[in-house]
Scaffold this motif. Structure first.
Motif, PDB file in Angstrom:
ATOM      1  N   HIS A 177      -3.215   3.226  -5.930  1.00 23.46           N
ATOM      2  CA  HIS A 177      -3.020   3.870  -4.403  1.00 23.46           C
ATOM      3  C   HIS A 177      -1.287   4.613  -5.029  1.00 23.46           C
ATOM      4  O   HIS A 177      -1.643   6.050  -3.640  1.00 23.46           O
ATOM      5  CB  HIS A 177      -1.543   2.222  -3.597  1.00 23.46           C
ATOM      6  CG  HIS A 177      -2.193   1.302  -3.163  1.00 23.46           C
ATOM      7  ND1 HIS A 177      -2.403   1.955  -1.643  1.00 23.46           N
ATOM      8  CD2 HIS A 177      -2.932   0.084  -2.607  1.00 23.46           C
ATOM      9  CE1 HIS A 177      -3.686   1.222  -0.874  1.00 23.46           C
ATOM     10  NE2 HIS A 177      -3.260  -0.239  -1.906  1.00 23.46           N
ATOM     11  N   ARG A 186      -4.014  -2.466  -8.904  1.00 22.29           N
ATOM     12  CA  ARG A 186      -4.209  -1.580  -7.517  1.00 22.29           C
ATOM     13  C   ARG A 186      -3.013  -1.152  -6.825  1.00 22.29           C
ATOM     14  O   ARG A 186      -3.313  -0.512  -5.782  1.00 22.29           O
ATOM     15  CB  ARG A 186      -4.022  -3.054  -6.425  1.00 22.29           C
ATOM     16  CG  ARG A 186      -4.381  -3.135  -5.466  1.00 22.29           C
ATOM     17  CD  ARG A 186      -4.916  -3.937  -4.386  1.00 22.29           C
ATOM     18  NE  ARG A 186      -4.862  -4.695  -2.998  1.00 22.29           N
ATOM     19  CZ  ARG A 186      -4.564  -3.842  -2.256  1.00 22.29           C
ATOM     20  NH1 ARG A 186      -3.280  -4.076  -2.083  1.00 22.29           N
ATOM     21  NH2 ARG A 186      -4.608  -3.649  -1.374  1.00 22.29           N
ATOM     22  N   SER A 187      -2.063  -1.670  -7.422  1.00 23.97           N
ATOM     23  CA  SER A 187      -0.475   0.007  -7.199  1.00 23.97           C
ATOM     24  C   SER A 187      -0.892   1.433  -7.981  1.00 23.97           C
ATOM     25  O   SER A 187      -0.738   1.833  -6.667  1.00 23.97           O
ATOM     26  CB  SER A 187       0.588  -1.202  -7.076  1.00 23.97           C
ATOM     27  OG  SER A 187       1.196  -1.903  -6.617  1.00 23.97           O
ATOM     28  N   THR A 209       0.645  -1.283   0.510  1.00 22.42           N
ATOM     29  CA  THR A 209      -0.085  -0.179  -0.054  1.00 22.42           C
ATOM     30  C   THR A 209       0.520   1.660  -0.014  1.00 22.42           C
ATOM     31  O   THR A 209       2.297   0.893   0.172  1.00 22.42           O
ATOM     32  CB  THR A 209      -0.943   0.127   1.459  1.00 22.42           C
ATOM     33  OG1 THR A 209      -0.107   0.452   2.616  1.00 22.42           O
ATOM     34  CG2 THR A 209      -1.833  -1.457   1.656  1.00 22.42           C
TER      35      THR A 209
END
Length: 248
Positions: free
Chosen positions: A163, A159-160, A67
């Motif tokens: 973030h 997904r990264s 995250t």
């Protein structure tokens, strides 16, 4: 359990004098992209730490589980390591490392910072973060110099990217809190982060002393590119000037 670390992606720690420097690598990249700078600073006697950001230097699947808060924690841990050893601390970062350097400068007592192609507003990455795919193409190894490559992932977790998008927005909002002396390096041709990001950082930071250096012969990963020596030379001059100014 985290994956094993790629050869060449290990963290770099070197104890030296009471001047500390945090060196931070980029998104999907590794310490390999920053090691020439870290080693050059250490050779001058500085205490240097170049951490491997959590989720980096292993596998894209591992990064997918990390995250933005963990990337910040990686940078803060490195800063804390220096706080226990040094009385002054500078931060240097490339791309996401530049973003994290700005975060540290806005939230910690930093004596100066050098950012190289920092990311605070990258519309293409924000768009990629909307993808319904799990992974998209690699964004690494944008280097002009022949026969040089970055140790990076061959694909990017969506997904990264989400973030990263959120972290860029947070740091963009905090730029007015950056007040330490600053030098901003910007590649005139960058296929990852638009060069206007560097100008935005330069314009919005409240640093009384700030300098914008244009890199005419490098792409995004300028620390491994044709302007590597220039970046090292200008950084060392910057550190020396501010160390001596405080002594006086």
């Amino acid at each position: 359990m985290r994956e094993s670390v790629m050869k060449g992606a290990e963290a770099f720690y070197k104890e030296g004098n009471e001047i500390g420097i945090v060196v931070l690598h980029g998104f999907t990249g590794t310490t390999q992209s920053m090691r020439p700078l870290a080693e050059a600073y250490a050779k001058e006697g500085y205490t240097v730490v170049c951490p491997k950001l959590i989720g980096h230097g292993t596998t894209p699947e591992d990064m997918e589980q990390s995250t933005a808060e963990e990337w910040i924690q990686s940078a803060e841990n490195a800063f804390a390591w220096l706080e226990n050893r040094c009385n002054r601390i500078f931060v240097v970062g490339l791309s996401l490392g530049g973003t994290l350097s700005l975060y540290l400068a806005a939230n910690k007592n930093v004596d100066g910072l050098a950012v190289i192609n920092p990311a605070v507003n990258v519309p293409e990455m924000v768009q990629m973060a909307k993808s319904e795919l799990r992974f998209v193409d690699s964004i690494g190894s944008d280097i002009k110099k022949k026969d040089v490559s970055e140790l990076t992932y061959h694909k990017t977790p969506v997904r990264s990217l989400k973030h990263l998008r959120n972290l860029m927005a947070k740091v963009h909002e905090q730029l007015s809190e950056v007040k330490a002396p600053m030098i901003v390096f910007v590649s005139e041709e960058d296929h990852v982060v638009p060069p206007d990001n560097g100008q935005t950082v330069f314009d919005m930071a409240f640093s009384e002393e700030k300098e914008l250096v244009h890199l005419e012969n490098s792409y995004h990963v300028a620390t491994l590119d044709n302007d590597q020596d220039l970046i090292i030379e200008r950084c060392l001059e910057f550190f020396s000037r501010h160390v001596n100014a405080k002594v006086e």
